[in-house]
Design an enzyme around this catalytic site. Structure first.
Site, PDB file in Angstrom:
ATOM      1  N   THR B  15       0.839  -1.202   0.000  1.00  0.00           N
ATOM      2  CA  THR B  15       0.000   0.000   0.000  1.00  0.00           C
ATOM      3  C   THR B  15       0.874   1.253   0.000  1.00  0.00           C
ATOM      4  O   THR B  15       2.062   1.200   0.307  1.00  0.00           O
ATOM      5  CB  THR B  15      -0.897   0.046   1.253  1.00  0.00           C
ATOM      6  OG1 THR B  15      -0.070   0.122   2.418  1.00  0.00           O
ATOM      7  CG2 THR B  15      -1.778  -1.178   1.339  1.00  0.00           C
ATOM      8  N   ASP B  16       0.262   2.360  -0.367  1.00  0.00           N
ATOM      9  CA  ASP B  16       0.938   3.639  -0.233  1.00  0.00           C
ATOM     10  C   ASP B  16       0.036   4.562   0.579  1.00  0.00           C
ATOM     11  O   ASP B  16      -1.016   4.142   1.065  1.00  0.00           O
ATOM     12  CB  ASP B  16       1.300   4.227  -1.601  1.00  0.00           C
ATOM     13  CG  ASP B  16       0.080   4.511  -2.460  1.00  0.00           C
ATOM     14  OD1 ASP B  16      -1.029   4.745  -1.913  1.00  0.00           O
ATOM     15  OD2 ASP B  16       0.218   4.506  -3.693  1.00  0.00           O
TER      16      ASP B  16
END
Lengths: 154, 154, 154, 154
Positions: B15-16
């Protein structure tokens, strides 16, 4: 036209067992180019997100021509290619800094999202900022900064 | 037609700060799909590399439709799309396993390299293996496994 | 004692030009082990974050003994090692699934943060969930689920 | 003492959904620091590998004190901490460039491998190069460049 030119060294962790940069990293490098181009245009993408404006990649097209290796000095040149009311397209050329030729050519389309991650129009201020990327360097070139049928805003 | 269907959970590290999977990871997931498809066809890409045969991504086209989140169960369906004497194109559909719809559609072209990383033709045995992906499940469908103008080998 | 045992294949993108898994990936694999252990204990880390509870790595200790390669089947065994009011320590053993021996031994300390990313005590419910990891498999073993001087909660 | 001081911006892809840099990236940044320190000492790690000399991380110890965010300017200071006949320890301080304090303190031990990835002694030339990192800046400080019981070479 305002471009970003970013230079850096290939990290060891960016290589794979083929001995070259893993292709997914080119998308990461292009993202660095986008951040830098926005900064050169007077905007901060980090600041945009804090205001609830997100630019999310919806499409990417990548052509890999040559391989970069660990510790190589590479350059990413980022330019605005197309500006629409709800999306923006950037193009990138990744190359060795020593003139050995192009490593990759990439294009990404980004759509604008609000804080709920729903699509929205690019805010007027951001649109204005992005238009600067298309402004010719000379004073005569004012076409792109005037809104109108040929501004690249579709 | 033989496809690979691979299911796994989204990793936190994927994820970011937008709260979704960073788009570069889709290329990594597609690579996992390729490995798995080759295995289903009776080949091992790891083994191929030990024999000095490399498949390197030369082009990638990616359309991201929806976002995947941490811990989501996702599925990558990988198929052979096009087979040429020197390159092969795979297509991928990434989707949630719960039927919430397509996350991404990706295509990658790979060229064959020898141990010196120079382009070469796909070895006959590999070509034969890859053709199996295009074989119809039924016994009647033998067109694609016979070399000829309509075999997809160009 | 409840452990997580997670098995998966090494991804191509996880290798580096030394031909083995890049060491930073072990931290990613351990993170997958943590997620899985929490799930086995009846919790969902994704759900915890949605409730404003974050577990952030504050310390990591990693010993790499052998190398994993692309396409290898590896296993991560994750266990709770130490539980305090404000932090939790997990230990991990990464190994080949075929008994070729231990690849890595890792420990990570995680501190609890609130939605403003400030340190806070582990919520009582999470503490209770984590204590289950220390419960002996047999019915007699109830020491660890009763709060007290020897429960590992300091 | 010769140190490496490397400054760069946090990449978007290095963040996770907690909104900060994912901890595994600190190991990647330290690796960049090692590469740079070797260069400052007159060596090239890329060149070493081409000669069949590899330095592989065997142990890592990491303390994360604060969080770095996307687009932050960070600095990695890398120093040689310990030199033995078969291994070398580097220490790293990761910090914001604006003096907001230390982000992380990391140490990694690296062992020397030959082209077959078997442990071997550090080559004499590499040992000599690494000793330079411990040389005092002043001319009086010659203890560390003379081999002997107090040189840190064990």
């Amino acid at each position: 036209m305002i471009e970003s030119v970013l230079e850096f060294r290939v990290r060891y962790a960016e290589t794979d067992q083929m001995g070259v940069v893993h292709h997914a990293n080119y998308l990461v490098w292009c993202e660095m180019g986008r951040t830098d181009l926005l900064r050169r245009l007077g905007a901060s993408y980090a600041q945009l997100e804090r205001q609830g404006i997100f630019l999310a990649v919806s499409d990417a097209r990548m052509r890999l021509r040559r391989s970069a290796r660990y510790d190589d000095l590479v350059r990413v040149r980022t330019a605005l290619r197309r500006l629409r009311s709800r999306s923006v397209t950037f193009s990138y050329v990744v190359e060795h800094t020593d003139g050995r030729g192009t490593l990759a050519e990439v294009e990404t389309d980004l759509i604008c999202l609000d804080s709920a991650r729903s699509p929205r129009k690019l805010p007027a201020a951001l649109l204005e900022t992005l238009r600067r990327a298309r402004a010719p360097a000379s004073v005569e070139g004012t076409i792109d900064v005037v809104a109108g049928p040929n501004t690249g805003v579709e």
